[in-house]
Design an enzyme around this catalytic site. Structure first.
Site, short mmCIF file in Angstrom:
data_model
loop_
_atom_site.label_atom_id
_atom_site.label_comp_id
_atom_site.label_asym_id
_atom_site.label_seq_id
_atom_site.Cartn_x
_atom_site.Cartn_y
_atom_site.Cartn_z
N HIS A 214 0.80 -1.23 0.00
CA HIS A 214 0.00 0.00 0.00
C HIS A 214 0.82 1.28 0.00
CE1 HIS A 214 0.55 1.48 4.16
NE2 HIS A 214 0.84 0.21 4.38
N1 UDP Z 1 -3.44 -5.54 8.88
C1 UDP Z 1 -4.71 -6.06 9.09
N2 UDP Z 1 -5.41 -6.51 8.00
C2 UDP Z 1 -4.90 -6.48 6.74
C3 UDP Z 1 -3.60 -5.96 6.55
C4 UDP Z 1 -2.90 -5.48 7.64
O1 UDP Z 1 -5.19 -6.13 10.21
O2 UDP Z 1 -5.59 -6.92 5.81
C5 UDP Z 1 -2.72 -4.99 10.05
C6 UDP Z 1 -1.36 -5.57 10.31
O3 UDP Z 1 -1.46 -6.71 11.13
C7 UDP Z 1 -0.64 -4.43 10.99
C8 UDP Z 1 -1.28 -3.19 10.41
O4 UDP Z 1 -2.47 -3.62 9.80
O5 UDP Z 1 -0.91 -4.42 12.37
C9 UDP Z 1 -0.37 -2.53 9.42
O6 UDP Z 1 -1.05 -1.49 8.80
P1 UDP Z 1 -0.63 -0.89 7.42
O7 UDP Z 1 0.14 -1.88 6.65
O8 UDP Z 1 -1.88 -0.34 6.82
O9 UDP Z 1 0.25 0.37 7.82
P2 UDP Z 1 1.80 0.57 8.15
O10 UDP Z 1 2.17 -0.33 9.27
O11 UDP Z 1 2.57 0.32 6.90
O12 UDP Z 1 1.88 2.00 8.55
#
Ligand code: UDP
Length: 362
Positions: free
Chosen positions: A204
């Protein structure tokens, strides 16, 4: 003590959850301000439910938009809430526009800010998240660094030692909480997959989904990996990623092959899949950490990471968006012994942060 917690996206809900539960258990006064940066059921409300969180006190409903428009809306709307609720301290977590705007609005109202997950740096200032982190760290009064490396970075940038506390990452607390759910074990099979017989991917980041060449390279890499391992790649797609795959005609190619596109998943099924995946391929910050903690090998679909601890302990390799590199890194990681140490703490980070706040605000 009157704490205001500002959050706006899925990872912030997951990483603030232990602090919110801790405040509630100790019957401390707090308010929950949701900016509305993530607003669909799958990216937002389902997490409140499954993580046992109270509904937000206020929702700013900013929705999506350009960085400038979104940040401006949050800044503008949150100021009013700060003046009304008069918190002693505002807590923000991570690196989103909600974090930067929440932190800026609070300091301008002379309200001290605590930044949870402070000190992370990718050293890539083209990333919107990098700018958000730097701004939040430099206006915050309390910097809760997840690791000693993050704390060192803050000191290098001239932030006073007395403002920095190494707490561990609250994601460890969150994983411990989710793991207690008795439904977890049966979840992988109920989704139609066999433990250890599938790969898991999430994509993403702006640098990947707003660049057709990179996104096509990653999709090609996923096909190669699925073929090499002869396993399905489970792909719960972020709404923005789904939109770009569709716009650039890449979604159809995914449907034909061994790649299972799913809607974004709730924390519980996603965690079940992470725990039992043969390998994780991701550009997510949180997923890099979680796979490291769960001892599942990770290949990061980026050229840099603000979580170098995962690479240092042997849990993660950077592959960028090149299909050949993605396959090579996947093969290398799948052969690694899963014996690395968790660098993100002991699952008591939420308690440490609330202890610290309680010692200041009583
Ligand atoms: N996550 C979730 N469902 C999904 C994909 C990710 O619950 O389908 C959770 C994952 O376990 C983690 C968080 O979302 O805790 C990560 O979020 P994201 O990748 O959107 O953001 P980033 O961490 O890159 O800021």
């Amino acid at each position: 003590m009157n704490v205001m917690i500002v959050l706006g996206t899925r990872p912030e809900i997951i990483k603030m959850a232990p602090i919110i539960r801790e405040l509630r258990t100790r019957r401390r006064r707090f308010s929950l301000v949701h900016t509305g940066q993530h607003y669909s059921y799958e990216m937002d409300r389902t997490f409140f439910k499954s993580l046992g969180l109270p509904a937000a006190t206020v929702n700013l409903n900013v929705g999506s938009g350009t960085h400038g428009a979104q940040t401006a809306k949050i800044l503008h709307r949150i100021e009013q809430v700060l003046l009304e609720l008069k918190p002693d301290v505002v807590l923000v977590e991570g690196d989103t526009n909600s974090v930067m705007a929440g932190a800026l609005a609070a300091v301008k109202c002379h309200i001290p800010v605590g930044h949870v997950e402070a000190g992370l740096r990718s050293f890539d200032r083209r990333m919107p998240e990098e700018i958000n982190r730097i701004v939040a760290d430099h206006v915050a009064s309390f910097l809760y660094a997840p690791t000693p490396l993050a704390a060192r970075q803050l000191r290098k940038e001239g932030i006073a030692v007395g403002k920095i506390l190494v707490t561990g990452n609250t994601v460890v607390d969150s994983l411990d909480w989710i793991k207690k759910n008795p439904a977890l074990a049966a979840t992988v099979r109920s989704l139609g997959f066999s433990p250890g017989r599938f790969l898991l991917t999430t994509i993403h980041r702006e640098e990947n989904v707003e660049d057709r060449r990179r996104l096509a390279g990653i999709v090609d890499g996923l096909h190669r990996v699925a073929r090499h391992f002869d396993m399905p790649v489970v792909f719960p797609a972020h709404p923005r990623t789904k939109g770009r795959l569709n716009r650039w005609g890449l979604e159809n190619s995914l449907k034909l092959k061994n790649i299972r596109l799913l809607p974004p998943l709730d924390a519980l099924p996603f965690m079940a899949l992470q725990t039992h995946a043969r390998l994780v391929l991701t550009d997510s910050g949180g997923v890099q950490e979680e796979s490291c903690i769960l001892r599942v090998p990770c290949v990061t679909l980026r050229d840099n990471t603000e979580r170098p601890e995962t690479v240092a302990v042997g849990a993660n390799l950077l592959a960028g968006a090149d299909p050949g590199k993605i396959l090579a890194a996947s093969v290398r990681m799948s052969n690694r012994a899963r014996s690395w140490k968790n660098p993100f703490g002991d699952g008591r980070s939420g308690r440490r942060i609330v202890d610290h706040l309680s010692s200041i605000f009583h």
